[in-house]
Design a protein around this motif. Structure first.
Motif, PDB file in Angstrom:
ATOM      1  N   ALA A  25      10.474 -37.725 -12.036  1.00  0.00           N
ATOM      2  CA  ALA A  25       9.665 -36.510 -11.650  1.00  0.00           C
ATOM      3  C   ALA A  25      10.606 -35.439 -12.472  1.00  0.00           C
ATOM      4  O   ALA A  25      11.897 -35.637 -12.140  1.00  0.00           O
ATOM      5  N   GLU A  26      10.180 -34.438 -13.514  1.00  0.00           N
ATOM      6  CA  GLU A  26      11.224 -33.610 -14.249  1.00  0.00           C
ATOM      7  C   GLU A  26      11.034 -32.342 -13.721  1.00  0.00           C
ATOM      8  O   GLU A  26      11.915 -31.481 -13.368  1.00  0.00           O
ATOM      9  N   THR A  27       9.561 -31.980 -13.806  1.00  0.00           N
ATOM     10  CA  THR A  27       9.333 -30.528 -13.308  1.00  0.00           C
ATOM     11  C   THR A  27       7.919 -30.760 -12.538  1.00  0.00           C
ATOM     12  O   THR A  27       7.215 -31.472 -12.434  1.00  0.00           O
ATOM     13  N   VAL A  31       4.885 -33.308 -13.153  1.00  0.00           N
ATOM     14  CA  VAL A  31       4.545 -34.012 -12.128  1.00  0.00           C
ATOM     15  C   VAL A  31       2.790 -33.766 -11.537  1.00  0.00           C
ATOM     16  O   VAL A  31       2.248 -34.889 -11.740  1.00  0.00           O
ATOM     17  N   MET A  32       2.707 -32.624 -11.946  1.00  0.00           N
ATOM     18  CA  MET A  32       1.350 -32.346 -11.378  1.00  0.00           C
ATOM     19  C   MET A  32       0.166 -32.514 -12.554  1.00  0.00           C
ATOM     20  O   MET A  32      -0.733 -33.137 -12.297  1.00  0.00           O
ATOM     21  N   ASN A  33       0.774 -32.402 -13.723  1.00  0.00           N
ATOM     22  CA  ASN A  33      -0.319 -32.522 -14.819  1.00  0.00           C
ATOM     23  C   ASN A  33      -0.545 -34.238 -15.078  1.00  0.00           C
ATOM     24  O   ASN A  33      -1.490 -34.415 -15.120  1.00  0.00           O
ATOM     25  N   THR A  34       0.731 -34.761 -14.873  1.00  0.00           N
ATOM     26  CA  THR A  34       0.487 -36.226 -14.852  1.00  0.00           C
ATOM     27  C   THR A  34      -0.437 -36.848 -13.880  1.00  0.00           C
ATOM     28  O   THR A  34      -1.264 -37.464 -13.849  1.00  0.00           O
ATOM     29  N   SER A  69       8.587 -32.438  -2.658  1.00  0.00           N
ATOM     30  CA  SER A  69       7.599 -31.511  -2.276  1.00  0.00           C
ATOM     31  C   SER A  69       6.562 -31.528  -3.441  1.00  0.00           C
ATOM     32  O   SER A  69       5.362 -31.211  -3.209  1.00  0.00           O
ATOM     33  N   TRP A  70       7.037 -31.712  -4.494  1.00  0.00           N
ATOM     34  CA  TRP A  70       5.886 -31.865  -5.839  1.00  0.00           C
ATOM     35  C   TRP A  70       4.961 -33.088  -5.403  1.00  0.00           C
ATOM     36  O   TRP A  70       3.932 -33.066  -5.634  1.00  0.00           O
ATOM     37  N   GLN A  72       4.568 -34.115  -2.481  1.00  0.00           N
ATOM     38  CA  GLN A  72       3.715 -33.962  -1.362  1.00  0.00           C
ATOM     39  C   GLN A  72       2.493 -33.193  -1.829  1.00  0.00           C
ATOM     40  O   GLN A  72       1.269 -33.291  -1.447  1.00  0.00           O
ATOM     41  N   LYS A  73       2.843 -32.347  -3.057  1.00  0.00           N
ATOM     42  CA  LYS A  73       1.664 -31.804  -3.509  1.00  0.00           C
ATOM     43  C   LYS A  73       0.570 -32.142  -4.176  1.00  0.00           C
ATOM     44  O   LYS A  73      -0.669 -32.241  -4.317  1.00  0.00           O
ATOM     45  N   VAL A  74       1.075 -33.415  -5.049  1.00  0.00           N
ATOM     46  CA  VAL A  74       0.344 -34.587  -5.488  1.00  0.00           C
ATOM     47  C   VAL A  74      -0.668 -35.143  -4.673  1.00  0.00           C
ATOM     48  O   VAL A  74      -1.796 -35.015  -4.713  1.00  0.00           O
ATOM     49  N   LYS A  75      -0.112 -35.362  -3.653  1.00  0.00           N
ATOM     50  CA  LYS A  75      -0.850 -36.078  -2.446  1.00  0.00           C
ATOM     51  C   LYS A  75      -1.977 -35.038  -1.740  1.00  0.00           C
ATOM     52  O   LYS A  75      -3.065 -35.489  -1.702  1.00  0.00           O
ATOM     53  N   ARG A  76      -1.562 -33.709  -1.644  1.00  0.00           N
ATOM     54  CA  ARG A  76      -2.549 -32.621  -1.078  1.00  0.00           C
ATOM     55  C   ARG A  76      -3.552 -32.671  -2.199  1.00  0.00           C
ATOM     56  O   ARG A  76      -4.977 -32.605  -1.972  1.00  0.00           O
TER      57      ARG A  76
END
Ligand code: PEP
Ligand code: MN
Length: 355
Positions: A25-27, A31-34, A69-70, A72-76
């Motif tokens: 995880a970098e940013t 994380v979200m884009n991938t 927490s990123w 967690q956001k992926v999961k959500r």
């Protein structure tokens, strides 16, 4: 060990189980884009390293807690399950606290029984029930690998899987980490109910090897694959040579042939894997031999010695033909092989002279 399935609720019960995501995880954006791209390709389990074991200090050692927490956001936002590597008691506490669904233990950690016991104790304390995936230790020691999993099992975790990520070697080879397929094959024989996940990214160390290594893993009836995927692999902060975009990953997965597990050609496949492995070591050994020949060429040049020294040549051929008999190989065949090798060595040495 009496193991339970590592399939989390809602995960498609079909081979191979796929875990994908960036090495690190970098940013938040990366994380979200991938994650979004992978979710669109129907990947159900996301991976990202939060704490990165690096060979030397000073490199990128992971983003640490903010990265959780990123995840967690992926999961959500995508509904994917999320996973990360834990290497210390503090990592376990943090990861479980942030609701990470699946944990894996890296190859440097599984090689260390003290570290494994610390992790097992921490997992027990949190009440985490798994899945926990244990990578093979960096050194090719099957008992150490099994021992690492037993420690996790003794902590009350029954959802355990093994990840085959290959073994370190000093010699330059085609692979970043030698597959040594016979080790996971023996693991499967010893623990038939243990799921095995292939990690072609860390075995191969390069993008081009992901597809063939994944196919080899499936031909050996592996249960799943963990593959590094990044939205922009060329600018990855770690392991960039081995990461592929979610698009490429999906393309690779579509090319894989999942064979019928009840096929009777399995032992043939295993024998072929062994042949492939031996050919790999022949290749590595020959490359090394030729490098040394060039060094000898250099030495001979500096000391004004002739390249071809017939007595040494005869000595090599005689000795090897004799040894061929001892190991049950046709001496004429061995002579032909060594003549070819020697001829190429001479060519390499002359090549050095002409530089
Ligand atoms: C990883 O999965 O990113 C990793 C660090 O792997 P390994 O422990 O296999 O080197
Ligand atoms: Mn990696």
């Amino acid at each position: 060990m009496e193991l339970e399935s590592i399939l989390l609720p809602g995960i498609r019960d079909q081979r191979p189980l796929i875990i994908a995501g960036p090495c690190s995880a970098e940013t938040e954006e990366q994380v979200m884009n991938t994650a979004k791209e992978l979710a669109a390709k129907h990947i159900q389990i996301y991976r990202a390293g939060i704490w990165k074991p690096r060979t030397k200090p000073g490199g990128f050692e992971g983003v640490g807690t903010p990265g959780l927490s990123w995840l967690q956001k992926v999961k959500r936002e995508t509904g994917m399950y999320v996973s990360t590597e834990v290497a210390t008691r503090a990592h376990v506490m943090e990861a479980v606290n942030f609701g990470i669904d699946l944990l894996w233990i890296g190859a440097r950690t599984s090689a260390n029984p003290f570290a494994m016991q610390e992790l097992a104790d921490a997992l027990k304390e949190t009440g985490f029930k798994g899945p926990v995936l244990v990578k093979n230790p960096v050194n090719p020691d099957l008992e150490l690998w099994i021992g690492a999993m037993e420690r996790i099992y003794n902590a009350g975790i029954t959802k355990i899987g093994a990840i085959h990520r290959g073994f370190s070697s000093y010699d330059k080879s085609l692979y970043r980490n030698l597959p040594q397929w016979h080790i996971p094959i023996e693991l499967k024989r010893r623990l038939p109910n243990l799921p095995i996940i292939g990690d072609p990214s860390h075995i191969g160390g390069k993008r081009e090897l992901i597809a063939p290594l994944s196919q080899q893993a499936l031909d050996l009836n592996y249960d799943g694959l963990i593959i590094e995927s990044h939205c922009d692999p060329d600018s990855a902060w770690s392991d960039k040579a081995q990461q592929v975009t979610p698009d490429v990953l999906s393309f690779i997965l579509n090319t894989l042939v999942v064979r019928d597990t009840k096929q009777t050609t399995e032992s043939l496949t295993e024998l072929r894997q062994q042949i492939d492995e031996i050919d790999d070591s022949l290749l590595t050994a020959l490359a090394k031999r030729m490098r040394i020949s060039r060094e000898i060429g250099q030495y001979k040049q500096e000391h004004n010695m002739p390249v071809l020294q017939t007595s040494r040549y005869d000595e090599i051929l005689d000795k090897r033909s004799q040894q061929a008999l001892e190991v049950g190989v046709d001496p004429n065949f061995m002579k032909t092989v060594f003549e070819a090798i020697h001829e190429e060595s001479i060519r390499q040495q002359i090549d050095v002279l002409n530089q």
